[in-house]
Structures are given as C-alpha cells and as structure tokens.
Write a protein that holds these residues in place. Structure first.
Motif: not given
Length: 262
Positions: A68, A72, A86
């Motif tokens: 993640p 991000e 993801v």
C-alpha cells in the motif's frame, strides 16, 4: 494476501537511476509495436511504470503492487492512461488472452517457486503478446552473505534469522525451459552492473531499501540500531568508499518471452 515487508518508497528511491537501468534494458527488448493493454506486476512507486506511457503512446497501462505504501506514492502519477492498485501476484488473474504486455521487474525474487506463476501470466497474454521479467541474482554477494551471517547470531537470531533467507532464483536457462514449455519464444540473459554509488555507507543505504528491509523490520527497536551499525561497518569493509564512489557489482537476470500466435 501474503505478509510482506512495509516498504519505504523514499528509501527505495535513493538510488533511483541505478535501480531504473535494468528496467530500461528489459523494456528495450520487448518488440511490441502498438499494444493496447500493458500491466506492470510489482510496480513499486510507479516512476518506472510511468515511462511505459512514452514507450507505447496508445496503451492503457496498469501498475499493481502488494505494498500500500508503494501504491500511495504512485497514485499522483495516475492519469487517464495510467492506473495503480494494490494486488498480490499470487492472487492476480486476468481474463485469458486479454493483455498485450506484462512486465514484472525486481519482484519475482521474493516468491518461492515463482516458475509456477508463469503459466498464468502466459495465459493472460494475447497471441503474440509479451512477458518481460527481471530479477536480482546477487544472493551470494557480500551484501547478502553478511546479512545472513549477522542475522543468524545472537542477540538477533531469535527475531531475524528466518527473515534473512531468500528463495533460490532461476537462471536464464531455467526461464528458457519454463517459458518455452508454455509455447513462447524466449530471450534470456544475465548482466552484472557495476554501480558507482554516492554517499556515506552507500551499500547499506541501498540494501535498507530492499534486501535488508525484512531483517531490520523484524528486530525490536532496541536491537535495530545496533544491528544496523554492525552490518554497516562490515559492509564498509566489503565495499569501501573510493574517491570516485562506492562500487557495487550487481548481477541481474532477464527473460523476455513472446507468446506464439495461435
């Protein structure tokens, strides 16, 4: 989804140019002319994935990564032709014969028995589609040998010994055999790069972004700093800084396969 290290995109990108060169060499061997769908499995922070937009100006590009934190970081790069999500390579599936190009760069080395994933990747390709793989092959280098040795000593072994172990990786010949069995024409090779790294204790800074990360994360706070100091001192001996920088030889393995036309 598998448990994996918590990656730090900023640490990983400290040597972005050096990490990006194998990706460029890999993609340069893909002869797809006008693909419409390109997938980057294990896209990391997305900076390399974004270069595929220029490589194939009419393609839709998707980046997938199990971290993640990496996704991000990648999201600000997204646009109408580039998306990120993801996902785990073990669980990833695509409709049969739906993708023109699959790239997986510096990812499969973390996966035991990675060759078992290759048939699924090939099935996802359209006839004439391309699969491109690059993995580090430097498991016997001093950077990794020192890591394993130190992680197996007390007081670290209780936490870190198993975290220092890595699956054996295939060589070029194994990729040729596995992908040829799936009906592909295969080009496989290996290269040892001679990276010149800038900065103090440069090899420590390099491995903190990749290979050493699972070990460092496994240690309690009170041991992590001590381990890093011991590890760094030994790396400084193995990879001394010269007036021109720190030389890091780094072996990498490549395979580019084209699925045969039906």
């Amino acid at each position: 989804m598998r448990t994996s290290p918590v990656w730090n995109p900023q640490q990983y990108n400290k040597y972005a140019d050096e990490r990006g060169r194998p990706f460029a060499d890999l993609v340069g061997r893909i002869r797809a002319e006008e693909p419409t769908t390109v997938v980057d499995l294990g896209c990391g922070p997305g900076n390399l994935t974004a270069t595929l937009l220029d490589r194939w100006p009419t393609a839709q590009v998707q980046g997938i990564d199990s971290s993640p934190q990496m996704i991000e970081t990648a999201q600000p790069l997204a646009n109408e032709r580039l998306t990120f999500e993801v996902g785990d390579l073990y669980e990833w599936t695509a409709p049969a014969e739906s993708i023109d190009v699959i790239v997986t760069n510096a990812t499969l080395q973390w996966i035991p028995e990675q060759l078992k994933l290759l048939p699924g990747f090939v099935r996802a390709l359209k006839p004439g589609g391309w699969l491109a793989i690059q993995i580090p092959g430097n498991g016997n280098a001093p950077s990794h040998a020192i890591l394993r040795e130190l992680a197996a000593t007390e007081p670290y072994a209780e936490y870190a010994k198993d975290k220092s172990l890595r699956p054996d990786v295939p060589g070029p010949a194994e990729y040729v055999a596995a992908l040829s069995a799936e009906g592909c024409t295969v080009d496989a090779w290996e290269t040892t790069y001679s990276h010149l790294l800038e900065g103090d204790n440069a090899v420590l800074e390099w491995v903190k972004g990749t290979g050493a990360r699972p070990v460092l994360q496994s240690l309690p706070d009170e041991l992590r700093e001590r381990f890093e100091a011991e590890y760094g001192a030994r790396l400084n001996e193995a990879y001394p800084r010269r007036e021109f920088g720190t030389l890091l030889p780094f072996r990498r393995i490549f395979a580019v396969a084209q699925k045969k036309e039906s």
